[in-house]
Scaffold this active site. Sequence first.
Site, short mmCIF file in Angstrom:
data_model
loop_
_atom_site.label_atom_id
_atom_site.label_comp_id
_atom_site.label_asym_id
_atom_site.label_seq_id
_atom_site.Cartn_x
_atom_site.Cartn_y
_atom_site.Cartn_z
N ASN A 52 0.83 -1.21 0.00
CA ASN A 52 0.00 0.00 0.00
C ASN A 52 0.86 1.26 0.00
OD1 ASN A 52 -2.59 1.19 -0.02
ND2 ASN A 52 -2.45 1.63 2.17
N SER A 73 -4.93 1.62 17.68
CA SER A 73 -5.98 2.50 17.12
C SER A 73 -7.06 2.72 18.15
CB SER A 73 -6.57 1.79 15.90
OG SER A 73 -7.77 2.41 15.50
N TYR A 95 -10.73 -5.85 11.57
CA TYR A 95 -9.58 -4.94 11.69
C TYR A 95 -9.36 -4.57 13.16
CZ TYR A 95 -6.92 -0.64 11.84
OH TYR A 95 -5.99 0.32 12.18
N LYS A 132 -6.22 -5.51 16.01
CA LYS A 132 -5.45 -4.59 16.87
C LYS A 132 -5.56 -5.01 18.33
CE LYS A 132 -3.86 -1.83 13.73
NZ LYS A 132 -2.41 -1.80 13.45
N ASN A 136 -11.60 5.76 1.70
CA ASN A 136 -12.56 5.37 2.73
C ASN A 136 -12.72 6.49 3.75
OD1 ASN A 136 -12.86 2.56 2.01
ND2 ASN A 136 -10.74 2.29 2.69
N LEU A 153 -12.51 10.40 5.52
CA LEU A 153 -13.10 11.70 5.21
C LEU A 153 -12.11 12.67 4.56
CD1 LEU A 153 -15.54 13.62 5.50
CD2 LEU A 153 -14.60 14.31 7.71
N VAL A 207 -22.04 13.04 2.94
CA VAL A 207 -21.97 13.17 4.40
C VAL A 207 -22.83 12.05 4.98
CG1 VAL A 207 -22.51 14.63 6.38
CG2 VAL A 207 -21.55 15.65 4.30
P1 NAD Z 1 -0.44 2.66 5.25
O1 NAD Z 1 -1.20 1.60 4.52
O2 NAD Z 1 -0.14 3.93 4.55
O3 NAD Z 1 0.94 2.07 5.79
C1 NAD Z 1 1.09 0.70 6.14
C2 NAD Z 1 2.32 0.18 5.40
O4 NAD Z 1 2.52 -1.19 5.74
C3 NAD Z 1 2.17 0.25 3.88
O5 NAD Z 1 3.29 0.91 3.33
C4 NAD Z 1 2.10 -1.21 3.44
O6 NAD Z 1 2.69 -1.40 2.18
C5 NAD Z 1 2.85 -1.90 4.56
N1 NAD Z 1 2.46 -3.30 4.80
C6 NAD Z 1 1.22 -3.82 4.92
N2 NAD Z 1 1.29 -5.13 5.18
C7 NAD Z 1 2.61 -5.45 5.23
C8 NAD Z 1 3.32 -6.65 5.46
N3 NAD Z 1 2.69 -7.80 5.68
N4 NAD Z 1 4.67 -6.61 5.45
C9 NAD Z 1 5.33 -5.44 5.22
N5 NAD Z 1 4.71 -4.29 4.99
C10 NAD Z 1 3.36 -4.29 5.00
O7 NAD Z 1 -1.22 2.92 6.63
P2 NAD Z 1 -0.97 4.02 7.75
O8 NAD Z 1 -2.14 4.92 7.74
O9 NAD Z 1 0.39 4.58 7.62
O10 NAD Z 1 -1.09 3.12 9.03
C11 NAD Z 1 0.05 2.62 9.71
C12 NAD Z 1 -0.40 1.81 10.90
O11 NAD Z 1 -1.21 2.63 11.75
C13 NAD Z 1 -1.28 0.60 10.54
O12 NAD Z 1 -0.93 -0.47 11.40
C14 NAD Z 1 -2.69 1.08 10.84
O13 NAD Z 1 -3.54 0.02 11.20
C15 NAD Z 1 -2.44 2.01 12.03
N6 NAD Z 1 -3.48 3.03 12.18
C16 NAD Z 1 -3.78 3.87 11.13
C17 NAD Z 1 -4.79 4.82 11.27
C18 NAD Z 1 -5.17 5.72 10.12
O14 NAD Z 1 -6.28 6.24 10.13
N7 NAD Z 1 -4.32 5.94 9.15
C19 NAD Z 1 -5.46 4.95 12.49
C20 NAD Z 1 -5.14 4.10 13.53
C21 NAD Z 1 -4.13 3.14 13.37
C1 WQD Z 2 -14.75 10.24 9.82
C2 WQD Z 2 -16.15 10.84 9.84
C3 WQD Z 2 -17.81 9.40 8.85
C4 WQD Z 2 -16.18 9.58 4.79
C5 WQD Z 2 -11.63 5.10 10.51
C6 WQD Z 2 -11.47 3.72 11.08
C7 WQD Z 2 -10.62 3.76 12.33
C8 WQD Z 2 -9.31 4.50 12.09
C9 WQD Z 2 -9.48 5.79 11.39
C10 WQD Z 2 -7.55 2.91 11.73
C11 WQD Z 2 -17.25 9.83 10.21
C12 WQD Z 2 -17.65 10.67 8.03
C13 WQD Z 2 -16.40 9.75 6.13
C14 WQD Z 2 -17.10 10.13 3.85
C15 WQD Z 2 -18.36 11.00 5.71
N1 WQD Z 2 -8.40 3.74 11.28
N2 WQD Z 2 -17.47 10.46 6.59
N3 WQD Z 2 -18.16 10.83 4.37
O1 WQD Z 2 -14.62 6.15 10.65
O2 WQD Z 2 -13.63 7.72 12.40
O3 WQD Z 2 -12.26 5.92 11.50
O4 WQD Z 2 -10.33 5.64 10.24
O5 WQD Z 2 -7.39 2.46 12.81
O6 WQD Z 2 -10.41 2.45 12.75
O7 WQD Z 2 -12.74 3.19 11.40
O8 WQD Z 2 -12.80 7.82 10.03
O9 WQD Z 2 -12.38 9.29 8.10
O10 WQD Z 2 -13.73 7.18 7.75
O11 WQD Z 2 -14.75 9.06 9.03
O12 WQD Z 2 -19.36 11.64 6.11
O13 WQD Z 2 -16.97 9.97 2.64
O14 WQD Z 2 -16.48 11.27 8.50
O15 WQD Z 2 -19.16 9.01 8.89
O16 WQD Z 2 -18.22 10.53 10.93
P1 WQD Z 2 -13.46 6.89 11.16
P2 WQD Z 2 -13.37 8.32 8.62
#
Ligand code: NAD
Ligand code: WQD
Length: 337
Positions: A35, A124, A148, A152, A197, A199, A216
Amino acid sequence: MNILLTGGTGYIGSHTAVVLSQLGHRVVLLDNLSNSNAQVVDQLRRITGLDMPLVHGDVRDTPVVQHTLEKFDIQAVVHFAGLKAVGESVQKPVEYFSNNVQGTLSVLQAMQAHGVNTLVFSSSATVYGEPQFLPLTESHPTGATNPYGRSKLHVEEILADLARSDPKWKIACLRYFNPVGAHASGLIGENPNGIPNNLMPFIAQVAWGQRTELQVFGNDYATPDGTGVRDYIHVMDLAQGHAAAIDYLKQHPGCHPINLGTGQGYSVLEMVRAFERASGQAVPYRVTPRRPGDVAACYANPQKAHELLNWQAQLSLDDMCTSTWHFQQSLGRLESP
Ligand code: NAD
Ligand code: WQD
């Protein structure tokens, strides 16, 4: 310190690589590029002036992780690698448990074999499930509503057991709220494949004209304007939180779950208006039914991070929107024919 970032070319990993290397740490990236793109390494060089080695490999390949720990004399691991799309996890639970849980076990096996016992894990706010009270403290009950989130939670439980089994382990489970924004250079940021996915990237693509309108998801929640409220946190603040956690772990063994959020919630419509102000572009939207699984509001009590890590988010909502817009413009220019 020599620090391995698994998932280091991803969104949060790449920003953390900038912060850690600018603090003088030697950063090594390991990613299977499922990714992300190897070109991130060039962007990191442009930002920091430093070459960060990238190991193209999968965290589930334990010998590769072990070889990387040995080759670069790694002292701490920040484990970002994993899959993160909630909806996809419902369709493909095996892939999620394999990448996220099996992947973490593999990293732990390699660390154990090589005697590395400092780990920062990307957790998360999703581990809190449906909020029973707000703001969320780390003692809020945990629960998962999808594979998911469960992945975690499983990892957090494994890490807590590990720290109980051996006092040498120093582990921080950083529970991120909603990371948004980009590095001020516009060279790295969040670049989701296909339809976003989340916002913020969706809003950015509407402002850029790549999509016609934002949907929204519901305006009948029990929130001030009826739309969902979340704790958006600038990815550069989040990156600083990782550096603070690594410092903290030097003196503090055990397994520490810590919220990384601002403590301030914003609604979907507040986000739309803030983005319009920052970008000078209109963000047309249409209210549609609620998205299944969404909660009305979710925001952190970030006091533990302040007390333990001496860390607090510094950047504003305007910083989050301005930097996202800057990155969207650089990306849009690159991708337009
Ligand atoms: P991202 O997808 O941009 O980064 C994840 C990276 O891991 C990618 O570069 C992907 O290629 C790599 N990857 C996936 N599976 C792998 C594997 N099996 N081996 C080696 N590399 C692998 O995502 P991000 O937003 O940077 O998220 C990083 C971490 O933070 C994730 O664990 C995610 O669950 C967590 N997290 C993200 C969010 C968010 O909203 N972005 C929120 C809470 C937690
Ligand atoms: C934010 C708000 C939606 C898109 C997700 C994962 C969470 C974490 C972060 C990894 C909500 C609204 C969204 C759109 C909208 N990831 N929305 N139209 O759902 O809080 O969290 O990402 O750990 O686990 O569930 O974030 O950015 O998807 O949504 O109205 O097209 O925006 O309903 O209120 P969320 P989000």
